[in-house]
Design an enzyme around this catalytic site. Structure first.
Site, PDB file in Angstrom:
ATOM      1  N   ASN A   7       4.787 -10.902  -9.265  1.00 59.26           N
ATOM      2  CA  ASN A   7       4.282 -10.335  -8.015  1.00 59.26           C
ATOM      3  C   ASN A   7       3.179 -11.274  -7.527  1.00 59.26           C
ATOM      4  OD1 ASN A   7       3.187  -8.867  -5.961  1.00 59.26           O
ATOM      5  ND2 ASN A   7       2.952  -6.968  -7.126  1.00 59.26           N
ATOM      6  N   ARG A  91       8.867 -10.033  -6.571  1.00 61.53           N
ATOM      7  CA  ARG A  91       8.633  -8.999  -5.564  1.00 61.53           C
ATOM      8  C   ARG A  91       8.355  -9.697  -4.230  1.00 61.53           C
ATOM      9  NH1 ARG A  91       3.258  -6.101  -3.827  1.00 61.53           N
ATOM     10  NH2 ARG A  91       4.178  -4.606  -2.416  1.00 61.53           N
ATOM     11  N   HIS A 181       7.052   0.027  -0.160  1.00 59.10           N
ATOM     12  CA  HIS A 181       6.995   0.631  -1.509  1.00 59.10           C
ATOM     13  C   HIS A 181       8.385   1.076  -1.978  1.00 59.10           C
ATOM     14  CE1 HIS A 181       2.771   1.907  -0.036  1.00 59.10           C
ATOM     15  NE2 HIS A 181       2.600   0.893  -0.873  1.00 59.10           N
ATOM     16  N   ARG A 242      -7.172   1.696   4.735  1.00 65.38           N
ATOM     17  CA  ARG A 242      -6.382   1.687   5.982  1.00 65.38           C
ATOM     18  C   ARG A 242      -6.385   3.079   6.615  1.00 65.38           C
ATOM     19  NH1 ARG A 242      -1.118  -0.973   3.412  1.00 65.38           N
ATOM     20  NH2 ARG A 242      -2.347  -1.252   1.526  1.00 65.38           N
ATOM     21  N   GLU A 385       7.382  -0.244 -10.961  1.00 60.40           N
ATOM     22  CA  GLU A 385       8.046  -1.140 -10.013  1.00 60.40           C
ATOM     23  C   GLU A 385       8.597  -2.378 -10.721  1.00 60.40           C
ATOM     24  OE1 GLU A 385       5.599  -0.928  -6.014  1.00 60.40           O
ATOM     25  OE2 GLU A 385       4.390  -0.312  -7.705  1.00 60.40           O
TER      26      GLU A 385
END
Ligand code: ADP
Length: 399
Positions: A7, A91, A181, A242, A385
Site C-alpha cells: 500500500n 492497493r 474502501h 474531512r 484489506e
C-alpha cells in the site's frame, strides 16, 4: 504461495507478506517519512520479532529495496530470496470507470492507471510509484496485480452513481459517484455471510467502514448497490478531518463572500474539518471520547454529530433492500469504539435490528451485538484489506 501486499502512499509504504496456503501473516511493516531527512523502517514478524530503524529513505525505490533486504535477511527475514515472492498485490485507490475489477499490471494497464491520475491526484501517482519501483527490483516475470478501492462499487446502478447536475458533466467530464474502501466493504460482507452461514448471493447487508476515512455501503447479494463516498473522498459521514456532506452553497459562500482561494477551501474541508474541526481537539476518536467524558462540550457535540449521521445513513441505505440481513461495523472506530456503537445501534430498531448493549463492550473482535431473536443482525467484523488484496492477487496470478 507467498503474496506481498503493498500500500504505497506519497510519504509512506505499508507492506505485508501473506502465506496463501494458511492465509496467515508472515510479516508486516511500514516505510515512513520517505524523502525527509530521517526516514523510518518499522518491521514485525508474525512471531513478534519487532524492530525499528531510523535511516534516510530518499525515495520509494530505496524504501522498497530496504524492505526486500529485510524480507530476505538471515535473522529477521521470512524468505530465502526474492524469487520466493510469488506475486505482488498493489492497493490502488482509483480505477475510474475504466478499471472495474482487479487486473494484472502490464504496460497497458499501467498506462490506463496513469490516465486516471486527474481523478485521484494525491493517491494514484504514489500508488504507481510503488508498482514501478518493485517492478524494477523484483525478478522479471513476478506478477503484479492492482486491486482498486473503487472497483467493488462498479456494480452500482445509475440511480446510485449519477449526480443530479447537467448530463454533460457525466458524459464529457466523467463526473459521477465512484465510491471507495471497496476491498474493506467486500471483505467484511463476505466474512459476515460466512459467520451467519448464509450464501453471499442471497445476503443483504449494510457495511459501515468507520475509520479516519469512512464510508457506508449497501450490498445486495454480494455486490455494492449504493455507497456514501462519491466522486472524491469528501462526502458522506463526517470523518477524522474531512467534513462529509455539506451544502455546496457553503463552498460558494466561502469563495464569493469570504474570498477564500480553492486551495484554502480544500485544506479546510479535507484536513481541518470533521471530528478535528468540530471538537477543536484532535481527529483521533480516543482523544475526543476522553475529552467528552471530561465534559468538553465541543467534543461531545462532535461525537453526537458523527453518530447522528451514521444512523441516518444506515437507515437511508436500508431503502435499497426489501429484506435486510445484517448491519456490519468495521475499521478503527467501527471495531474499537463501544461508545459510537452504543449511540448508533439503538436507533436501528426502526429497521428491525435489535441491539443488545450487554454484549457491546469490547474492541476489534468478531461479534454479533444484536439480540438472539433480532431479525436483522448487528455485527462487528474486523476488516482485513490486505488479505482481500492477497486473495485477488492469488486468483489473478494463478491464471
Ligand atoms: P484509517 O482510515 O487511517 O485506516 P483506521 O481504520 O485505523 O483509520 O481508524 C482510525 C480511527 O480509529 C481513529 O479515529 C482512532 O481514534 C479510532 N480508534 C482506534 N482505536 C480506538 C478505540 N479504542 N476507541 C475509539 N476509537 C478508536
Amino acid at each position: 504461495m507467498n503474496v506481498l501486499v503493498i500500500n504505497s502512499g506519497s510519504s509512506s509504504i505499508k507492506f505485508q507478506m501473506i502465506n496463501m496456503q494458511t492465509k496467515k501473516l508472515m510479516c508486516k511493516g511500514l516505510i515512513e517519512r520517505i524523502g525527509l531527512e530521517a526516514g523510518g523502517f518499522k518491521y514485525q514478524k508474525a512471531d513478534n520479532d519487532k524492530h525499528y530503524e531510523e535511516l534516510p529513505i530518499p525515495d520509494h525505490k530505496a524504501g522498497l529495496k530496504k524492505m526486500l533486504e529485510t524480507l530476505t535477511d538471515e535473522t529477521h527475514g521470512v524468505i530465502a530470496g526474492a524469487s520466493e515472492i510469488d506475486a505482488v498485490g498493489h492497493r490502488i485507490v482509483h480505477g475510474g470507470d475504466k478499471i472495474t475489477e482487479s487486473i494484472l499490471l502490464d504496460d497497458k494497464a499501467m498506462a490506463i492507471c496513469e490516465s486516471l491520475i486527474p481523478l485521484a491526484p494525491l493517491h494514484n501517482p504514489a500508488n504507481l510509484q510503488g508498482v514501478q519501483a518493485l517492478k524494477e527490483l523484483l525478478p522479471q516475470g513476478t506478477p503484479h496485480v492492482g486491486v482498486f478501492d473503487t472497483a467493488f462499487h462498479a456494480s452500482m446502478p445509475a440511480e446510485s452513481y449519477i449526480y443530479a447536475i447537467p448530463w454533460k458533466f457525466y458524459e464529457k467530464h466523467g463526473i459521477r459517484r465512484f465510491g471507495f474502501h471497496g476491498t474493506s466493504h467486500q471483505f467484511v460482507a463476505l466474512r459476515a455471510a460466512e459467520i451467519l452461514g448464509k450464501d453471499i448471493k442471497d445476503f443483504n447487508c449494510i457495511t459501515a467502514h468507520i475509520g479516519n476515512g469512512s464510508s457506508l455501503t449497501a450490498i445486495k447479494g454480494g455486490v455494492s448497490v449504493d455507497t456514501t463516498l462519491g466522486f472524491g473522498t469528501m462526502c458522506g459521514v463526517p470523518m477524522g478531518t474531512r467534513a462529509g456532506d455539506i451544502d455546496p452553497a457553503i463552498v460558494l459562500h466561502m469563495i464569493d463572500e469570504l474570498k477564500l482561494e480553492a486551495k484554502e477551501i480544500h485544506k479546510i474541508l479535507y484536513k481541518e474539518s470533521g471530528i478535528l474541526g468540530m471538537s477543536g481537539i484532535s481527529s483521533d476518536m480516543r482523544d475526543v471520547e476522553a475529552a467528552a467524558e471530561e465534559g468538553h462540550e465541543h467534543a461531545r457535540i462532535a461525537l453526537d454529530v458523527l453518530c447522528h449521521w451514521l444512523s441516518k445513513y444506515i437507515c437511508g441505505l436500508a431503502s435499497n433492500f426489501e429484506r435486510l440481513d445484517a448491519i456490519i461495523f468495521t475499521a478503527g472506530i467501527g471495531e474499537c469504539s463501544p461508545y459510537v456503537r452504543d449511540k448508533v445501534c439503538p436507533k436501528l430498531k426502526v429497521l428491525g435490528a435489535h441491539y443488545n448493549p450487554a454484549v457491546n463492550n469490547f474492541k476489534a473482535e468478531e461479534r454479533i451485538i444484536s439480540t438472539d431473536d433480532s431479525p436483522v443482525k448487528i455485527m462487528v467484523v474486523p476488516t482485513n484489506e490486505e488479505l482481500m488484496i492477497a486473495l485477488d492477487t492469488k486468483h489473478l496470478a494463478g491464471k
